[in-house]
Design a protein around this motif. Structure first.
Motif, short mmCIF file in Angstrom:
data_model
loop_
_atom_site.label_atom_id
_atom_site.label_comp_id
_atom_site.label_asym_id
_atom_site.label_seq_id
_atom_site.Cartn_x
_atom_site.Cartn_y
_atom_site.Cartn_z
N ASP A 60 43.32 41.62 35.46
CA ASP A 60 44.01 41.32 36.73
C ASP A 60 44.99 40.17 36.54
OD1 ASP A 60 41.96 39.52 36.34
OD2 ASP A 60 40.96 39.88 38.25
N ILE A 61 45.85 40.34 35.55
CA ILE A 61 46.83 39.31 35.20
C ILE A 61 47.92 39.21 36.26
CG2 ILE A 61 48.58 38.65 33.48
CD1 ILE A 61 47.02 40.48 31.49
N TRP A 62 48.26 40.39 36.84
CA TRP A 62 49.52 40.45 37.60
C TRP A 62 49.34 40.24 39.09
CZ3 TRP A 62 48.31 44.27 33.85
CH2 TRP A 62 48.88 44.02 32.60
N ILE A 63 48.67 39.13 39.39
CA ILE A 63 48.59 38.68 40.78
C ILE A 63 49.73 37.70 40.96
CG2 ILE A 63 47.21 37.34 42.41
CD1 ILE A 63 44.71 38.27 40.90
N PHE A 64 50.58 37.95 41.96
CA PHE A 64 51.67 37.01 42.19
C PHE A 64 51.47 36.31 43.54
CE2 PHE A 64 53.35 40.26 39.16
CZ PHE A 64 53.31 39.44 38.05
N ASP A 65 52.34 36.54 44.51
CA ASP A 65 52.13 35.77 45.74
C ASP A 65 51.43 36.53 46.86
OD1 ASP A 65 54.22 37.45 46.24
OD2 ASP A 65 55.31 36.03 47.49
N TYR A 66 51.20 37.84 46.66
CA TYR A 66 50.61 38.63 47.75
C TYR A 66 49.13 38.27 47.98
CZ TYR A 66 48.66 42.56 50.35
OH TYR A 66 47.99 43.33 51.28
N LEU A 67 48.32 38.37 46.94
CA LEU A 67 46.89 38.10 47.14
C LEU A 67 46.61 36.68 47.62
CD1 LEU A 67 44.96 40.15 44.39
CD2 LEU A 67 45.43 40.71 46.79
N PRO A 68 47.26 35.66 47.07
CA PRO A 68 47.02 34.31 47.62
C PRO A 68 47.40 34.22 49.10
CG PRO A 68 48.31 34.18 45.59
CD PRO A 68 48.10 35.63 45.87
N SER A 69 48.54 34.80 49.48
CA SER A 69 48.95 34.61 50.88
C SER A 69 48.15 35.51 51.81
CB SER A 69 50.45 34.81 51.05
OG SER A 69 50.77 36.16 50.81
N GLU A 70 47.82 36.73 51.37
CA GLU A 70 47.11 37.67 52.23
C GLU A 70 45.63 37.33 52.34
OE1 GLU A 70 48.84 39.81 53.88
OE2 GLU A 70 47.21 40.96 54.81
N LEU A 71 45.02 36.96 51.23
CA LEU A 71 43.56 36.74 51.21
C LEU A 71 43.18 35.27 51.32
CD1 LEU A 71 42.44 39.21 48.39
CD2 LEU A 71 42.78 39.64 50.82
N GLY A 72 44.14 34.39 51.15
CA GLY A 72 43.81 32.95 51.24
C GLY A 72 43.07 32.43 50.02
N VAL A 73 43.19 33.16 48.89
CA VAL A 73 42.51 32.70 47.67
C VAL A 73 43.44 31.76 46.88
CG1 VAL A 73 41.06 34.75 47.46
CG2 VAL A 73 43.30 34.73 46.36
N GLU A 84 37.70 37.59 55.19
CA GLU A 84 36.75 37.07 56.17
C GLU A 84 36.16 35.73 55.70
OE1 GLU A 84 33.30 39.66 56.94
OE2 GLU A 84 32.18 37.82 57.39
N LEU A 85 35.80 35.68 54.42
CA LEU A 85 35.17 34.45 53.90
C LEU A 85 36.15 33.27 53.87
CD1 LEU A 85 32.72 35.63 51.08
CD2 LEU A 85 32.49 35.71 53.54
N THR A 86 37.38 33.52 53.46
CA THR A 86 38.33 32.40 53.44
C THR A 86 38.67 31.99 54.88
OG1 THR A 86 40.24 33.87 53.21
CG2 THR A 86 39.34 32.95 51.19
N ASP A 87 38.70 32.97 55.80
CA ASP A 87 38.93 32.62 57.22
C ASP A 87 37.82 31.73 57.76
OD1 ASP A 87 41.26 34.03 57.30
OD2 ASP A 87 40.46 35.78 58.36
#
Ligand SMILES: [Mn+2]
Length: 248
Positions: free
Chosen positions: A87-100, A71-74
């Motif tokens: 939380d080392i293992w962030i790959f492409d899902y969280l950036p694309s899904e959450l916009g972070v 919501e905030l990134t939107d």
């Protein structure tokens, strides 16, 4: 100008929380309370106690937190996520899904003419040999690929045991024994001796709240955590304050 917020070590999903749902809701209340005044939010690592993205599958949980972040990134609030040692293992899902915007290494950024050195804090200054070894394995791409190939039925419970073990052993260590014994302070001092242009060093990792002047133009802030302190730092373009969320 609107504010910039810094927060770290939420450890969402940690098995040690008595009431994990309440804990997650508290974080959401905090994010709600700042969203009108926020220009950017820096999540400084260990936001999730354990996270591992597979190519097509992600772990359960964090629904309210992720929804609020999206919501905030939107709304156009910039959210930066520095990975920690949990939380080392962030790959492409969280950036694309959450916009972070995900950062895997320390960064120097300029905000309103001030220079910020930003990092979770693990791996800086003197750390033990065994910690450095484990860190390099955890960050290694090939080891990650091998780990991904194991069915999560075995890895997730192992990871949670590992994570609470490392949090327990680290918690003996979550004490401030003065600036001379504080390796992130020593790291910052050493850094300043070569490059005096940094105005703010911002770290998480240590689970202590610290706001210390290093020179006339430089401060170090260690952000505390959301296990005991419910703390965050806020910068309004001029002033930087380390404070605690009241609406627990
Ligand atoms: Mn932590």
């Amino acid at each position: 100008m609107k504010n910039i917020y810094f927060i770290s070590d939420l450890h969402l999903g940690a098995r040690t929380f008595k009431n994990p749902r309440e804990n997650e809701k508290r974080v959401v209340r905090f994010l709600d309370s700042i969203k009108e005044n926020a220009r950017a939010i820096y999540l400084m690592g260990d936001i999730l106690d354990y996270w591992y993205e597979y190519k097509t599958v992600v772990p359960r949980g964090f629904t309210r937190f992720f929804g609020k972040i999206a919501e905030l990134t939107d709304r156009g609030i910039e959210i930066h996520w520095f990975i920690g040692n949990h939380d080392i293992w962030i790959f492409d899902y969280l950036p694309s899904e959450l916009g972070v915007i995900v950062h895997k290494t320390p960064k120097i950024v300029i905000i309103e003419g001030k220079q910020f050195f930003l990092a979770h804090g693990d791996g800086l200054g003197e750390t033990s040999r065994s910690f450095r070894l484990i860190r390099s394995i955890f960050h290694n791409r090939i080891c990650q690929k091998l780990f991904s190939a194991i069915h999560p039925r075995w890895t997730v419970s192992f990871a949670h045991r590992w994570s609470s073990h490392s949090r327990l052993t680290a918690s003996d260590d979550h004490e401030y024994n003065g600036e001379n014994d504080e390796y992130l302070v020593n790291f910052a001092k050493q850094y300043l001796s070569k490059d005096s242009s940094i105005n703010f060093f911002i770290f998480g990792h240590r689970h202590i709240m610290l706001d210390l002047m290093l020179s006339r133009t430089s401060r170090i802030l260690i952000l505390g955590d959301w296990i005991h302190h419910y703390s965050y730092a806020v910068f309004d373009g001029e002033n930087m304050i380390l404070c605690q969320f009241e609406n627990l």
